[in-house]
Design a protein around this motif. Structure first.
Motif, PDB file in Angstrom:
ATOM      1  N   SER A  19      -6.018  -0.283  -4.638  1.00  0.00           N
ATOM      2  CA  SER A  19      -6.767   0.955  -4.461  1.00  0.00           C
ATOM      3  C   SER A  19      -6.947   1.284  -2.993  1.00  0.00           C
ATOM      4  CB  SER A  19      -8.137   0.835  -5.130  1.00  0.00           C
ATOM      5  OG  SER A  19      -8.890  -0.182  -4.503  1.00  0.00           O
ATOM      6  N   SER A  79      -9.377  -0.528   0.579  1.00  0.00           N
ATOM      7  CA  SER A  79      -9.521  -1.884   0.094  1.00  0.00           C
ATOM      8  C   SER A  79      -9.940  -2.871   1.184  1.00  0.00           C
ATOM      9  CB  SER A  79      -8.219  -2.359  -0.557  1.00  0.00           C
ATOM     10  OG  SER A  79      -7.158  -2.253   0.351  1.00  0.00           O
ATOM     11  N   ARG A 120       4.537   6.543  -4.090  1.00  0.00           N
ATOM     12  CA  ARG A 120       3.989   7.453  -5.105  1.00  0.00           C
ATOM     13  C   ARG A 120       5.121   7.932  -5.989  1.00  0.00           C
ATOM     14  NH1 ARG A 120       1.095   9.056  -8.819  1.00  0.00           N
ATOM     15  NH2 ARG A 120      -0.299  10.849  -8.658  1.00  0.00           N
ATOM     16  N   ARG A 121       4.976   7.708  -7.279  1.00  0.00           N
ATOM     17  CA  ARG A 121       5.995   8.116  -8.236  1.00  0.00           C
ATOM     18  C   ARG A 121       5.405   9.097  -9.236  1.00  0.00           C
ATOM     19  NH1 ARG A 121       9.512   3.589  -7.458  1.00  0.00           N
ATOM     20  NH2 ARG A 121       8.323   1.740  -6.843  1.00  0.00           N
ATOM     21  N   THR A 139      10.587   9.163  -7.407  1.00  0.00           N
ATOM     22  CA  THR A 139       9.794   8.588  -6.322  1.00  0.00           C
ATOM     23  C   THR A 139       9.628   9.640  -5.228  1.00  0.00           C
ATOM     24  OG1 THR A 139      10.620   6.367  -6.787  1.00  0.00           O
ATOM     25  CG2 THR A 139       9.634   6.739  -4.625  1.00  0.00           C
ATOM     26  N   ALA A 144      -3.226  12.079  -1.419  1.00  0.00           N
ATOM     27  CA  ALA A 144      -3.627  10.669  -1.481  1.00  0.00           C
ATOM     28  C   ALA A 144      -4.655  10.349  -0.404  1.00  0.00           C
ATOM     29  CB  ALA A 144      -2.397   9.779  -1.335  1.00  0.00           C
ATOM     30  N   ASP A 157      -5.643  11.866  -5.372  1.00  0.00           N
ATOM     31  CA  ASP A 157      -4.728  11.130  -6.238  1.00  0.00           C
ATOM     32  C   ASP A 157      -5.027   9.640  -6.141  1.00  0.00           C
ATOM     33  OD1 ASP A 157      -3.404  13.350  -7.113  1.00  0.00           O
ATOM     34  OD2 ASP A 157      -1.740  13.173  -5.707  1.00  0.00           O
ATOM     35  N   THR A 158      -4.820   8.926  -7.207  1.00  0.00           N
ATOM     36  CA  THR A 158      -5.024   7.486  -7.226  1.00  0.00           C
ATOM     37  C   THR A 158      -3.891   6.768  -6.498  1.00  0.00           C
ATOM     38  OG1 THR A 158      -6.127   7.660  -9.366  1.00  0.00           O
ATOM     39  CG2 THR A 158      -5.351   5.484  -8.727  1.00  0.00           C
ATOM     40  N   VAL A 159      -4.243   5.769  -5.708  1.00  0.00           N
ATOM     41  CA  VAL A 159      -3.252   4.945  -5.016  1.00  0.00           C
ATOM     42  C   VAL A 159      -2.963   3.739  -5.903  1.00  0.00           C
ATOM     43  CG1 VAL A 159      -2.760   3.577  -2.952  1.00  0.00           C
ATOM     44  CG2 VAL A 159      -4.076   5.700  -2.762  1.00  0.00           C
ATOM     45  N   GLU A 160      -1.754   3.703  -6.453  1.00  0.00           N
ATOM     46  CA  GLU A 160      -1.381   2.637  -7.389  1.00  0.00           C
ATOM     47  C   GLU A 160      -0.449   1.614  -6.761  1.00  0.00           C
ATOM     48  OE1 GLU A 160       0.222   4.798 -10.672  1.00  0.00           O
ATOM     49  OE2 GLU A 160      -1.768   5.368 -11.445  1.00  0.00           O
ATOM     50  N   GLU A 161       0.330   2.014  -5.763  1.00  0.00           N
ATOM     51  CA  GLU A 161       1.243   1.092  -5.087  1.00  0.00           C
ATOM     52  C   GLU A 161       1.036   1.204  -3.584  1.00  0.00           C
ATOM     53  OE1 GLU A 161       5.383   0.868  -6.468  1.00  0.00           O
ATOM     54  OE2 GLU A 161       4.865   2.386  -7.960  1.00  0.00           O
ATOM     55  N   GLN A 182      -1.425   0.553  -0.005  1.00  0.00           N
ATOM     56  CA  GLN A 182      -2.810   0.555   0.448  1.00  0.00           C
ATOM     57  C   GLN A 182      -3.045   1.701   1.429  1.00  0.00           C
ATOM     58  OE1 GLN A 182      -4.615  -3.278   1.479  1.00  0.00           O
ATOM     59  NE2 GLN A 182      -5.204  -2.414   3.460  1.00  0.00           N
TER      60      GLN A 182
END
Length: 244
Positions: free
Chosen positions: A2, A5, A25-26, A31, A62, A67-71, A73
């Motif tokens: 996330s 962090s 971000r995909r 991608t 982001a 938007d959520t950060v999934e991959e 930092q």
């Protein structure tokens, strides 16, 4: 992983207003941003260029926490503001109420009035958004962003819809406000000359990766006729695939 962090102490020791590490971000099988790394120093003015679809707006969303950060930092200040190409003022609220949106109390009205004077709208405190010119509406949007005292101010092509003269005036205003409020700025733009006029550093995003990074060590105000300006301009245009 996330966003935000790092602990506060670790983030402050890093000495950056923004730190992005291996951010990907995909959207489905596509991608948009790939293993992106970027640092922005406190008080630094960075311009981000790239063709449509290169990932500029995705990166901005982001960083703004939309938007959520999934991959990867992303570490950024808690105080972040964004000004978009559309001013996004609420038409049923006057200028002051738009600037103080989300805040309550007379002290915020006083602060809004002070900031509106800063952006040249001290005479339009009670005006309705539909009565504002394009430049005035973007000044109000800037005031709304600055009342939050951001450590990171993001500008997403905020002058693209303005006429050339108004755009030049707004560029000067942004430089004045940046110096006064001492925040880091990330400007997304398609305009190479705008990037060179305003930023300390210009980045070119291509296919989700930062392919070119150009330092802009020119004294302000900058002149297009300066050979050093023209040399940097040619370098950025070449990076964008534009050849003379």
């Amino acid at each position: 992983m996330s966003a935000n962090s790092l602990t506060k102490a670790e983030f402050e020791l890093a000495g950056n207003a923004v730190s992005i590490r291996h951010f990907t971000r995909r959207f489905g099988e596509t991608t948009i941003l790939r293993n992106l790394n970027l640092d922005i120093a406190p008080g630094e003015f960075v311009a981000l260029l790239g063709h449509s679809g290169s990932g500029k707006s995705t990166l901005l969303r982001a960083l703004a926490g939309l938007d959520t950060v999934e991959e990867g930092q992303i570490d950024r200040p808690s105080a972040v503001s964004v000004v978009f190409q559309e001013h996004r003022l609420l038409p049923w609220k006057n200028v002051t109420d738009n600037v103080t949106l989300g805040f309550d109390g007379k002290e915020w009205n006083a602060q809004a009035e002070a900031i509106l004077h800063e952006v040249g709208l001290g005479h339009r405190l009670d005006a309705w958004p539909l009565t504002l010119s394009g430049g005035e509406a973007q000044r109000a949007a800037l005031a709304r962003a600055l009342i939050r005292e951001p450590k990171l101010l993001m500008l997403d092509e905020p002058f693209a819809a303005l006429d050339a003269l108004t755009r030049l005036r707004m560029q000067k205003l942004v430089l004045d406000l940046w110096k006064r409020h001492d925040c880091a700025v990330l400007l997304v733009t398609h305009d190479v000359d705008e990037a060179l006029a305003l930023a300390d550093r210009a980045l070119v995003l291509e296919r989700g990766e930062i392919r070119t990074e150009v330092e802009i060590p020119l004294a302000r105000p900058r002149r297009h006729a300066d050979p050093a300006f023209e040399a940097l301009r040619e370098r950025l245009l070449h990076a964008l695939g534009v050849t003379s």
